[in-house]
Design a protein around this motif. Structure first.
Motif, short mmCIF file in Angstrom:
data_model
loop_
_atom_site.label_atom_id
_atom_site.label_comp_id
_atom_site.label_asym_id
_atom_site.label_seq_id
_atom_site.Cartn_x
_atom_site.Cartn_y
_atom_site.Cartn_z
N GLU A 190 0.83 -1.20 0.00
CA GLU A 190 0.00 0.00 0.00
C GLU A 190 0.87 1.27 0.00
O GLU A 190 0.62 2.22 -0.75
N TYR A 191 1.93 1.26 0.80
CA TYR A 191 2.86 2.40 0.81
C TYR A 191 3.48 2.59 -0.57
O TYR A 191 3.60 3.73 -1.06
N GLY A 192 3.87 1.49 -1.20
CA GLY A 192 4.46 1.59 -2.53
C GLY A 192 3.53 2.24 -3.53
O GLY A 192 3.95 3.03 -4.38
N LEU A 193 2.25 1.93 -3.44
CA LEU A 193 1.27 2.52 -4.34
C LEU A 193 1.06 4.00 -4.06
O LEU A 193 0.77 4.79 -4.97
N LEU A 194 1.21 4.40 -2.81
CA LEU A 194 0.99 5.79 -2.41
C LEU A 194 2.24 6.66 -2.54
O LEU A 194 2.17 7.88 -2.33
N TYR A 195 3.37 6.07 -2.91
CA TYR A 195 4.65 6.79 -2.83
C TYR A 195 4.62 8.12 -3.57
O TYR A 195 5.00 9.17 -3.01
N TRP A 196 4.18 8.14 -4.83
CA TRP A 196 4.27 9.38 -5.61
C TRP A 196 3.29 10.43 -5.11
O TRP A 196 3.56 11.64 -5.17
N THR A 197 2.14 9.97 -4.60
CA THR A 197 1.21 10.92 -4.00
C THR A 197 1.80 11.52 -2.73
O THR A 197 1.71 12.73 -2.50
N LEU A 198 2.43 10.68 -1.91
CA LEU A 198 3.11 11.18 -0.71
C LEU A 198 4.19 12.19 -1.07
O LEU A 198 4.32 13.24 -0.44
N LYS A 199 4.97 11.87 -2.09
CA LYS A 199 6.06 12.76 -2.50
C LYS A 199 5.51 14.11 -2.94
O LYS A 199 6.04 15.18 -2.57
N GLY A 200 4.43 14.09 -3.73
CA GLY A 200 3.84 15.33 -4.19
C GLY A 200 3.22 16.14 -3.05
O GLY A 200 3.34 17.37 -3.03
N LEU A 201 2.59 15.45 -2.10
CA LEU A 201 2.01 16.15 -0.95
C LEU A 201 3.11 16.79 -0.10
O LEU A 201 2.96 17.92 0.39
N LYS A 202 4.22 16.05 0.07
CA LYS A 202 5.33 16.59 0.86
C LYS A 202 5.90 17.85 0.23
O LYS A 202 6.29 18.80 0.93
N GLU A 203 5.94 17.89 -1.10
CA GLU A 203 6.54 19.02 -1.81
C GLU A 203 5.58 20.19 -1.99
O GLU A 203 6.01 21.30 -2.35
N SER A 204 4.29 19.97 -1.73
CA SER A 204 3.31 21.05 -1.95
C SER A 204 3.38 22.09 -0.83
O SER A 204 3.32 21.76 0.35
N PRO A 205 3.46 23.38 -1.19
CA PRO A 205 3.46 24.44 -0.17
C PRO A 205 2.09 24.62 0.48
O PRO A 205 1.98 25.36 1.47
N LEU A 206 1.08 23.96 -0.08
CA LEU A 206 -0.28 24.10 0.44
C LEU A 206 -0.66 22.99 1.40
O LEU A 206 -1.78 22.97 1.90
N VAL A 207 0.28 22.07 1.66
CA VAL A 207 -0.04 20.88 2.45
C VAL A 207 0.90 20.75 3.64
O VAL A 207 2.13 20.87 3.50
N ASP A 208 0.33 20.48 4.80
CA ASP A 208 1.08 20.05 5.97
C ASP A 208 0.87 18.54 6.07
O ASP A 208 -0.15 18.07 6.56
N LEU A 209 1.82 17.79 5.53
CA LEU A 209 1.67 16.33 5.44
C LEU A 209 2.08 15.66 6.75
O LEU A 209 3.16 15.93 7.29
N ILE A 210 1.22 14.78 7.24
CA ILE A 210 1.58 13.92 8.36
C ILE A 210 1.31 12.47 7.95
O ILE A 210 0.33 12.17 7.27
N ILE A 211 2.21 11.59 8.33
CA ILE A 211 2.11 10.18 7.96
C ILE A 211 1.96 9.35 9.23
O ILE A 211 2.74 9.51 10.18
N CYS A 212 0.96 8.48 9.22
CA CYS A 212 0.74 7.57 10.34
C CYS A 212 0.90 6.14 9.85
O CYS A 212 0.23 5.73 8.90
N VAL A 213 1.78 5.38 10.48
CA VAL A 213 2.00 3.99 10.08
C VAL A 213 1.38 3.05 11.12
O VAL A 213 1.30 3.37 12.31
N THR A 214 0.97 1.89 10.66
CA THR A 214 0.32 0.94 11.53
C THR A 214 0.53 -0.46 10.98
O THR A 214 1.26 -0.66 10.01
N GLY A 215 -0.11 -1.46 11.60
CA GLY A 215 -0.14 -2.81 11.06
C GLY A 215 1.22 -3.42 10.84
O GLY A 215 2.11 -3.36 11.68
N MET A 216 1.41 -4.00 9.65
CA MET A 216 2.62 -4.76 9.34
C MET A 216 3.87 -3.88 9.29
O MET A 216 4.98 -4.39 9.45
N HIS A 217 3.71 -2.58 9.05
CA HIS A 217 4.88 -1.70 9.05
C HIS A 217 5.64 -1.76 10.38
O HIS A 217 6.85 -1.51 10.41
N LEU A 218 4.94 -2.05 11.46
CA LEU A 218 5.55 -2.01 12.80
C LEU A 218 5.89 -3.40 13.32
O LEU A 218 6.28 -3.53 14.49
#
Length: 385
Positions: A14-42
């Protein structure tokens, strides 16, 4: 004013599928991106894959522990309960304006349930799809009904979300997110790929991923045994296994894969997680993809490679002509593999189009997440056909 967007992820895929969206959100000056991990990631058992997220340059804002050391239905249900409690606390602390999730797993169900109660708008990717052999099917549709903005992978799936009563103006058909990885990642050449996995490919190679069929009772062992027997009928083939997710009976499959690899070390290898680069590179360099993973239907057709789709796990999904369906019997699987390897079949699929699109959906997703008015979006009105 910046929009505080929380992306929740619970698995490596799921993270792999979201990677480019995450990258774009991180780079956007209009977004305060926060990431929450759960499940198998931990989970150490599944590779502590949150570390890959950090290696990729993202900051993890929250961790919600919810995965019990159990693959039973009781354990999964308790994990959902723990997840709802954990996400309720996390949302109370982080106060996001909007949640973004993908897919249909129980971790996402917990995250979205807590967001609904907290009156936080939810954007959901890959709704409207069908996997009739899994608990993912009702979970996915439940997440759709608890969500407010929808990003679907085909026109048919968009229509299905409308059929569920969602407003058409809140549903965006953007295509499958995994296609963007194929378009934008520079894949490894054969020798680079072999070095990265410390394994030599042969003239013929299989990539195998088999997950539990969670709406069936006690079938995992028999199904995997049939799969392994079928693979053994191709003794010259080298095999790359990727292990299953944290689902009911997942450990049965993991043990059977480990036992098989230990007995066939010269021709078989297994991984908890290949990561997107190595996984997509594997598809590029193998001859056939075998199993019951959604990737065989969503991403593999873009490589013009055959997918051997076993059993009912993906029943109901839209499929390209490169997908060969078979049942869980050894004879059916081996016949499907032989068909996929045939020169005639490979010739017939060399010009196929992937029904899940060819574009890069992250830009459209980000634009909607940034610009979509959120006033009154919580008060949903059922769209009656």
């Amino acid at each position: 004013m910046m929009r505080r967007i929380c992306v929740v992820t619970g698995t490596r895929a799921e993270y792999g599928l979201l990677y480019w969206t995450l990258k774009g959100l991180k780079e956007s000056p209009l977004v305060d991106l926060i990431i929450c991990v759960t499940g198998m990631h931990l989970s150490p058992e599944f590779g502590l894959t949150y570390q890959q997220i950090e290696t990729d340059g993202f900051e993890i804002n929250g961790k919600v522990e919810m995965l019990l050391s159990s693959d039973t239905s009781v354990g999964i249900s308790k994990s959902i309960g723990l997840g709802i409690i954990g996400f309720a606390d996390y949302y109370g602390r982080s106060k996001p304006d909007l949640i973004l999730v993908l897919g249909d797993r129980f971790e996402i169900f917990a995250a979205v349930s807590a967001a609904m109660i907290a009156r936080i708008p939810v954007a959901h990717c890959h709704g409207g799809e069908a996997t009739e052999g899994l608990i993912d099917e009702p979970i996915r549709h439940s997440v759709t009904k608890m969500s407010h903005i929808h990003f679907t992978s085909t026109k048919e799936y968009r229509n299905r979300v409308i059929q569920l009563g969602e407003q058409p103006e809140n549903i965006y058909n953007v295509g499958a997110l995994g296609i963007e990885n194929i378009n934008r990642i520079v894949l490894l050449e054969k020798d680079e790929f072999e070095n990265s996995i410390n394994f030599k490919l042969a003239e013929c190679n299989f990539l195998v991923t088999f997950h539990p069929v969670t709406l069936e009772q006690a079938t995992a062992e028999d199904q995997v045994e049939s799969l392994l027997q079928a693979i053994s009928q191709f003794p010259d083939a080298h095999i790359i296994f990727t292990k299953p997710n944290a689902d009911n009976d997942g450990r049965i499959i993991i043990k059977m894969i480990d036992d098989y690899v230990s007995k066939h070390q010269s021709r078989a290898i297994s991984f908890v997680s290949l990561g997107q680069l190595r996984y997509l590179s594997a598809i590029k360099h193998v001859d056939v993809v075998i199993g019951n993973s959604s990737s065989g239907l969503l991403e593999v057709p873009s490589f013009k490679k055959p997918t051997i789709n076993i059993g009912d796990r993906q029943r109901g999904r839209i499929k390209a002509a490169s997908v060969i369906d078979c049942d869980e019997k050894t004879s059916s699987i081996s016949e499907a593999i032989a068909l996929g390897l045939s020169k005639e079949f490979k010739e017939s699929i060399k010009d196929i189009k992937n029904p899940y699109g060819t574009g890069n959906p992250s830009a459209e997703i980000i634009s909607v997440l940034v610009n979509k008015p959120l006033d009154n979006i919580i008060k949903k009105v059922f769209y009656n056909l």
